[in-house]
Structures are given as structure tokens and as C-alpha cells.
Design an enzyme around this catalytic site. Structure first.
Site: not given
Ligand code: F6P
Length: 535
Positions: A186, A290, A314-315, A350, A359, A410
Site C-alpha cells: 500500500g 512493508g 503507516i502502521d 454523543r 492492523r 482497527e
Molecule cells: O498496512 C497499511 C494499511 O493501511 C493498514 O493500516 C490497513 O489495514 C491496510 O493497509 C489497508 O489495506 P488496503 O489499502 O489494501 O485496504
């Protein structure tokens, strides 16, 4: 004197005068000495006598005084003798004791060492096996340490080369060569900073740079999409998000998707990659990616294709580097989102749940949550208890804060529960995560009186112009990677260690993910400012 005497004297002197006139000189001198000699014995005798008596007297006195003193002296000497004897015997006793204790100590030591030897002998077989293993692993460790130290020294030499005058530096590098760079997986803010810096530096080393479009796809397709990257090609791209080369997290050459979506099969196309690189005259493959991309890099390196890696995600979950570019921009964006949610949450009393990316690593959620002043932060590393979250919300209400902001990574999940996924990962790929925020909203329903809304920030976190930190880190990584290519140091990954850019073995990129330590300083800081961490 009477007249008689006077005349006798004059008679005598007359006679002497006559003798003198008639006699010899000897006779004269004999006459002259005679009266002196006769006088002397008398005097000498007298003085001898007086001397003798004086001496006798003196000696008598001395004897007397000696006799008188004698008893005092002998008493003193007796005492001295006595004390000397006592001292001597005390010394003898002391030395005997010391000798005795030394002997005892010696024999105790001998006994101890004999026992130790005996027990060592009895333990020997077990230990020797164990020690052989330990020795082997110690040797391997030593070898690795030596290799690491050599590489670190090379990094340092390279760094000092940078300070050398341009001419001196360039002349030490090998002549023109060709490398290929691609951005796998990504995208992440800062990729263009990497490409720009890599190309500029490589060109300055006399290296030609090719770029594969959309990760490995550009290399693998029948009509390859590979571009020549020179300084003009990377001009003006520094503030741009995404990657000017394009990215793909589908193009895994070891499991390359073939055919239409509904009839898709997967093939190992790694040999085709190797062949393409040979055709293009590429000597080094530079991968920006990555852990997935780096695993591919390792496999290529093992297949004999030299690889240099640049970590990206970014993780921020790559163990080999303290930071990856992309995290900072993602955290900035998420912090902005938390700020924005505050006003609307407050206006409607709220509970706002914000789901962030990351991830299995909670870096984005934790950093943005702290920076944005969230009330609750839930991360994958700390499975949460929903009751604690509800209690926090109720406590805030009771204290007058009628709204709450809950940040959830997430990959976060309730203790005893599961990670929320959108789709199962296909072979060789991770599942798509999503739904953690919604899941939490359902669990909270009925446990607090507030209306709950969920925001999923999603790919907004990966987009946009990179922060200055990410541009800077991307630039430093790009420069270092080009230097590694120039030096022919492949099988290595550039990394930020502390404040310094170094290179580490490629294996480290995939060895261990870097997760948030649940008892680490960041979590402690969050708790310290009253943030509920869910457990
Ligand atoms: O690994 C980077 C990341 O942005 C994660 O934080 C996320 O879960 C994933 O990639 C999303 O991947 P995609 O762009 O395939 O939806």
C-alpha cells in the site's frame, strides 16, 4: 742576702767565668744543664705523685659512685629483661596461633576445592553437552556481532565520506551501474520523497535508475512498464502523496494473480522477474515496502538477485527501524479528525468512536489518541473490557462532560473476543480489517445512555501531502539506499536507529513486528493523563 752569701756567689760566678775561658763548650753546656736536671726529678716526682693520688682518688670516687648506683641499675635491667622475655613469649605465642590458623585455612580450602572438583567431575557429561551447544551458539552470536560491527563500520565510513570533498567521495565509488526501484504494497505519505532522494543520490554516484510501475506488476507484465528515472522525472514530487510510480499489494511475483477475478489462479513468476532484470541490465533491485514486500525481497536475495530494502508503512510495525515514514502523516490526519469530532460530539452529547488503521499494531491509534486528547484508546496489544469503557463514559458524564471520544485501532478486540475483519485474506495475503468501531458500539449499547456514532477514517490516513517529518525521513532513507547500491552492499535494509540512519540485514525487516509495549512509556503516559486503555 748577707755579705757572706754575696761573696760566695761572686766567687762561684768568677770560677765559672774562668772555666769558660779555659774549658770546652761541652763542659760549659754540661755545667749549664746540671742544675736543671737535678731540679726536674723532684718536680716530676711531685707531679707524678699528685697525679697518681688524683687518679686514685678519682677511681675511688668512681668505684664508690658505681657501687652506689649499682643496685638501681640492676633493678632496672631486671625489669627490662623480664618485659623482653614477656614480649618474646607473647610474640612466639602469636606466631604459633597465626601458623595454626593459616594451616587450618589451607586445609579447609584444599577440602573445598577437592569437593568442587569432585562435583564438577560428576556434573561433567551433562555440562559438556550443554556447554558445547552454548559454545556453538556463542560462536554464531560472535560471528553475527562481528558481521554487524563490520557493517556498522561501513555505515560510519560512508557517513564520513559524505563529509569528504565531492571529488574524493565520487572517485572511491564503482563506475556507472543500473538499478531498478519499485514501491510495493500500500502507499504511504513520503514515498515520493524517497524516490526523489534515491534518484538524485544514485545519479550523483553515476548510477542509472529504472522504476517499475505499480510494484512488481510493471516488471511482470508481457509489455513491461518500466521507466527511466532521472532528475527531471522526480522534480516537484516532494510534497505529493501517493507514489509517482504507483503501488500494488496484489503483484506478488511468488503468487502472481492470473486470469479474471472469478477464475483467478496464482503462479510463481519470480523467474520471470529475474529474467527481466537480466534483460534490463539491472544489478540491484531496490524495494520500498512493508513486511510483505521485504519477504519477497529476501526470497529474491536468496535466489541470487541483490536487493536493497527501504521500510515503508503507516502502521510503523517493522521491528528493524524505530520509525517508518507515513506514520507521522497518518497520526496528524487522525489527530485532526479527533479534534473535529470533539465539537460535534459536544454539541450532541454523543459518544464518538473513531476507528483508525494500524492492523495488528496500535501506534496510530495510541499516538493520535494521546495527541487528540481522546478519553478512551483501544489498541490490538491490549484486549479490552467493554465495562471499563462504559464506566469511563459514565464517570465523565457524572463529572459534567456529556460527551466522550473513543479511539479504536482497527485490530483492537475485546478480551476473549476476535479481531473484526471485512474479508478473509486470500492465499499469501492478510485479511482486510474493518468493523472494530462498529463492534464496540454494539457492545456499549445499553451500557451507557448516550447516542453512539462511529467514524472510520480509513484511507484518508494514507493520503494527502506528507508531513515534514515523513519527507525528511523518506529523503534520508532514499539517500542511504542509493549509497548502499553504490557500495555494492546488498541484502540490507535502511533503518532509523535512534537518530541515525543505518543499514541492517534484510532478515531483520521480517524477523519481528514492532508492536506497542502494553507497559511501555507511551501507554503509561496515556494512563497518566487519565485515558482509559480498556484494561
Ligand atoms: O498496512 C497499511 C494499511 O493501511 C493498514 O493500516 C490497513 O489495514 C491496510 O493497509 C489497508 O489495506 P488496503 O489499502 O489494501 O485496504
Amino acid at each position: 742576702m748577707g755579705k757572706k752569701d754575696k761573696s760566695a756567689k761572686s766567687e762561684k760566678s768568677e770560677k765559672r767565668a774562668k772555666d769558660e775561658r779555659t774549658g770546652t763548650a761541652d763542659a760549659l753546656s754540661a755545667k749549664a744543664e746540671k742544675p736543671a736536671k737535678a731540679e726536674k726529678p723532684a718536680k716530676a716526682e711531685k707531679s707524678a705523685k699528685s697525679e697518681k693520688s688524683a687518679k686514685a682518688e678519682k677511681s675511688a670516687k668512681a668505684e664508690k659512685s658505681a657501687k652506689a648506683e649499682k643496685p638501681a641499675k640492676s633493678e632496672k635491667s631486671a625489669k627490662a629483661e623480664k618485659s623482653a622475655k614477656a614480649e618474646k613469649s607473647a610474640k612466639a605465642e602469636k606466631s604459633a596461633k597465626a601458623e595454626k590458623s593459616a594451616k587450618a585455612e589451607k586445609s579447609a580450602k584444599a577440602e573445598k576445592s577437592a569437593k568442587a572438583e569432585k562435583s564438577a567431575k560428576s556434573e561433567k557429561p551433562a555440562k559438556s553437552e550443554k556447554s558445547a551447544k552454548a559454545e556453538k551458539s556463542a560462536k554464531a552470536e560472535k560471528k553475527q556481532k562481528k558481521a554487524d560491527a563490520e557493517e556498522a563500520a561501513k555505515d560510519e565510513r560512508a557517513a564520513s565520506d559524505e563529509r569528504a570533498p565531492e571529488g574524493a567521495r565520487i572517485s572511491t565509488l564503482p563506475s556507472a551501474r543500473r538499478v531498478l526501484i519499485l514501491t510495493g504494497g500500500g502507499d504511504a505519505p513520503g514515498l515520493n520523497a524517497v524516490l526523489r532522494a534515491f534518484v538524485k543520490r544514485a545519479v550523483s554516484h553515476g548510477i542509472q535508475v529504472l522504476g517499475s510501475e505499480d510494484g512488481f506488476s510493471g516488471l511482470l507484465e508481457d509489455r513491461p512498464r518500466v521507466r527511466h528515472l532521472d532528475e527531471a522525472a522526480v522534480r516537484g514530487i516532494l510534497p505529493r502523496g501517493g507514489s509517482v510510480l504507483g503501488c500494488s499489494n496484489l503483484a506478488n511475483p511468488f503468487e502472481f494473480p492470473v486470469g479474471p477475478k472469478d477464475k483467478r489462479t496464482y503462479e510463481d513468476r519470480s523467474e520471470r522477474v529475474a529474467a527481466r532484470l537480466r534483460e534490463l541490465g539491472v544489478e540491484t533491485l531496490v524495494l520500498v515496502g512493508g513486511d510483505g514486500t521485504m519477504s519477497m525481497g529476501l526470497r529474491f536475495q536468496k535466489l541470487g538477485i541483490p536487493v536493497v530494502g527501504i521500510p515503508k508503512t503507516i502502521d510503523n510495525d517493522l521491528g528493524a527501524t524505530d520509525f517508518t515514514f507515513g506514520l507521522d502523516t497518518a497520526v496528524d490526519t487522525a489527530t485532526w479528525a479527533i479534534d473535529a469530532l470533539h465539537s460535534t460530539a459536544e454539541a450532541h452529547d454523543r459518544v464518538m468512536i473513531l476507528e483508525l488503521m494500524g492492523r495488528h499494531a496500535g501506534w496510530i491509534a495510541l499516538c493520535a489518541g494521546i495527541a487528540g486528547g481522546a478519553d478512551v484508546i483501544l489498541i490490538p496489544e491490549i484486549p479490552y473490557d467493554v465495562d471499563r469503557v462504559a464506566t469511563k463514559i459514565r464517570e465523565r458524564s457524572a463529572a459534567g462532560s456529556t460527551f466522550s471520544i473513543v479511539v479504536v485501532g482497527e485490530g483492537a478486540f475485546p478480551a476473549g473476543g476476535e479481531i473484526s475483519t471485512l474479508t478473509k485474506g486470500r492465499s499469501g495475503h492478510l485479511p482486510r480489517l474493518g468493523g472494530a468501531g462498529q463492534h464496540l458500539a454494539q457492545l456499549l449499547d445499553g451500557k451507557c445512555d448516550h447516542e453512539i456514532r462511529v467514524t472510520v477514517l480509513g484511507h484518508v490516513q494514507r493520503g494527502g501531502s506528507p508531513s515534514s517529518f515523513d519527507r525528511l525521513l523518506g529523503t534520508r532513507f532514499g539517500v542511504k539506499a542509493a549509497d548502499l547500491c553504490a557500495e555494492g552492499r546488498t541484502g540490507r535494509l535502511v533503518a532509523l536507529r535512534g537518530t541515525v540512519i543505518r543499514s541492517v540485514p534484510l532478515e531483520e525487516a521480517v524477523a519481528k513486528p514492532k508492536l506497542v509495549p502494553p507497559d511501555g512509556e507511551l501507554v503509561t503516559a496515556a494512563r497518566a493523563v487519565g485515558i482509559e486503555m480498556g484494561a
